[in-house]
Design an enzyme around this catalytic site. Structure first.
Site, PDB file in Angstrom:
ATOM      1  CB  CYS A   1      -0.932  -0.002   1.207  1.00 10.48           C
ATOM      2  SG  CYS A   1      -2.062  -1.422   1.258  1.00 10.48           S
TER       3      CYS A   1
ATOM      4  CG  HIS B   1      11.976  -1.457   3.376  1.00 10.24           C
ATOM      5  ND1 HIS B   1      12.059  -1.710   2.033  1.00 10.24           N
ATOM      6  CD2 HIS B   1      11.342  -2.548   3.898  1.00 10.24           C
ATOM      7  CE1 HIS B   1      11.525  -2.878   1.748  1.00 10.24           C
ATOM      8  NE2 HIS B   1      11.083  -3.407   2.874  1.00 10.24           N
TER       9      HIS B   1
ATOM     10  CG  HIS C   1      -5.105  20.121   4.408  1.00  7.79           C
ATOM     11  ND1 HIS C   1      -6.398  20.388   4.806  1.00  7.79           N
ATOM     12  CD2 HIS C   1      -4.652  21.258   3.802  1.00  7.79           C
ATOM     13  CE1 HIS C   1      -6.722  21.622   4.447  1.00  7.79           C
ATOM     14  NE2 HIS C   1      -5.675  22.170   3.827  1.00  7.79           N
TER      15      HIS C   1
ATOM     16  CG  HIS D   1      -2.776   3.242   3.481  1.00  5.36           C
ATOM     17  ND1 HIS D   1      -3.649   3.074   2.424  1.00  5.36           N
ATOM     18  CD2 HIS D   1      -2.543   1.996   3.974  1.00  5.36           C
ATOM     19  CE1 HIS D   1      -3.919   1.793   2.295  1.00  5.36           C
ATOM     20  NE2 HIS D   1      -3.273   1.112   3.210  1.00  5.36           N
TER      21      HIS D   1
ATOM     22  CG  ASN E   1      -6.784  -0.677   2.109  1.00  2.00           C
ATOM     23  OD1 ASN E   1      -6.207  -0.097   1.204  1.00  2.00           O
ATOM     24  ND2 ASN E   1      -6.140  -1.284   3.089  1.00  2.00           N
TER      25      ASN E   1
END
Length: 403
Positions: free
Chosen positions: A122, A201, A285, A289, A322
């Site tokens: 995602c 990561h 703003h 996700h 999603n």
């Protein structure tokens, strides 16, 4: 468009799914935060469902071509002007690639710098944006087209491993196309200026690597398992990303508070709690996700965010589900449709996903963004926000124990 009830019924009819698995899915889907107007692939609604490559390719063409067609109509850009193409779709890895599909459909020039990103979950949409940014630094006077989508057709699970049913409950059809330019002549017509990109990561940590994992169940059916480590891995990746981003966007006053707090905690001063910076002083703003209700709840708690700050995320999850890497663009479209983006506003998109990875992108609005006709929210924006207080919370028991 598919209601939650229909999604459960289709799974029951055509998946050889046991009664207890259907009951589990029904209980889960009521807790996701999704409404009854999300979209599934057409192939799932056929009798029997066509969940092979042909159905998946048809879904990809519908979403990708639809998004690009609207983008070209908005920008009036000639296809031959596109010099960079970056496409991301995690689970549908087809030959020829999706990037080739786009080059063929729109007859892009032979010299186009083309990249096809798969298997990155995602967060891949913002990573694709970061890649396009880097390519624009070396390709002068260029346009970069970024296309972010996911494929439900080959990602729908019809077995009896309950750990794989979260995917069926959460993920829905969606996609976005974004045009970036480094041409000075485009400055006046651009919506946003790209300010920062930060990518982290955490796959070196085994629980983070394996908390979202595609494999086969005991019957040989492929699905994506989600373990109890998901929330921990997500927060760990987000904290790492935010720690990297904070020094470049926070005002000096917030940086000092954070630094003093960190030093005191390193000195083991008693009763000192970690200081959560006030990101409201850095951005106007915030669009995280929409991984799912439990992840949004945990993110809101950890960053001490208001309900207003989470509105676009929760409404996107309710209306569209999603949609993986494209979800942050539906959130931005929500704020635009509400007329909330003003000239000079800073916009922070953050996405996280399997691996475990986290990406942040910060934009500055070049102008006040008026309501547009070609916006996925245009026809119904006045109906939002909706009341979600009746959605039951998740329990950690719904996640498969880590191995």
């Amino acid at each position: 468009m598919c209601s939650k009830e229909v999604a459960v019924e289709r799974t029951r009819l055509y998946g050889n799914v046991k009664g207890e698995t259907v009951a589990f899915m029904k209980k889960m889907i009521e807790r996701t935060g999704l409404g009854d107007s999300t979209y599934v692939t057409e192939a799932l609604l056929e009798e029997p469902p066509n969940l092979g490559i042909a159905g998946a390719r048809r879904e990809a063409e519908m979403v990708v071509f639809g998004a690009i067609d609207q983008l070209l109509a908005k920008t009036k850009l000639e296809c031959k002007a596109i010099g960079i193409l970056v496409v991301n779709c995690s689970i549908f890895n087809v030959v020829p690639s999706l990037s080739s599909l786009i080059v063929n459909r729109y007859k892009l020039r032979d010299s186009v710098a083309s990249y096809n990103i798969t298997g990155m979950g995602c967060s891949a949409g913002l990573r694709a944006t970061g890649l396009a940014q880097q390519l624009l630094q070396v390709h002068r006077n260029s346009y970069a087209l970024v296309v972010s989508t996911e494929n439900i057709t080959q990602n729908y699970y019809l077995g009896n491993d309950q750990s794989k049913f979260l995917v069926n409950c959460l993920f829905r059809v969606g996609g976005a196309a974004i045009l970036l330019s480094n041409r000075s002549s485009d400055r006046k017509s651009s919506k946003y200026q790209l300010i920062h990109t930060v990518h982290t990561h955490t796959a070196s940590f085994n629980p983070s690597y394996s908390c979202v994992f595609q494999d086969e169940d005991q019957e040989g059916k492929v699905g994506v398992s989600i373990t109890k480590d998901l929330l921990f891995a997500a927060i760990k990746a987000i904290e790492s990303n935010v720690t990297t981003l904070a020094p470049v966007i926070l005002p000096i006053s917030e940086q000092l508070r954070f630094s003093v707090n960190y030093i005191l905690r390193c000195l083991h001063v008693s009763n000192i709690q970690p200081y959560i910076p006030n990101f409201g002083k850095a951005v106007d703003h915030f669009f995280p996700h929409v991984g799912g209700k439990p992840v949004l709840d945990e993110l809101q708690k950890n960053l001490k965010l208001s309900e207003a700050a989470m509105e676009a995320s929760r409404m996107t999850l309710y209306r569209f589900g999603n949609t993986s890497s494209s979800s942050v663009w539906y959130e931005l479209a929500y704020a635009e449709a509400k007329g909330r983006i003003k000239k000079g506003d800073r916009v922070w998109q953050i996405a996280f996903g399997s691996g475990f990875k986290c990406s942040s992108v910060v934009w500055r609005a070049m102008r006040t963004v008026d309501r547009e006709k070609m916006n996925p929210w245009s026809d119904e924006i006045d109906e939002f926000p909706v009341d979600l207080r009746n959605v039951k919370p998740f329990s950690s028991d719904y996640f498969k124990p880590s191995k």
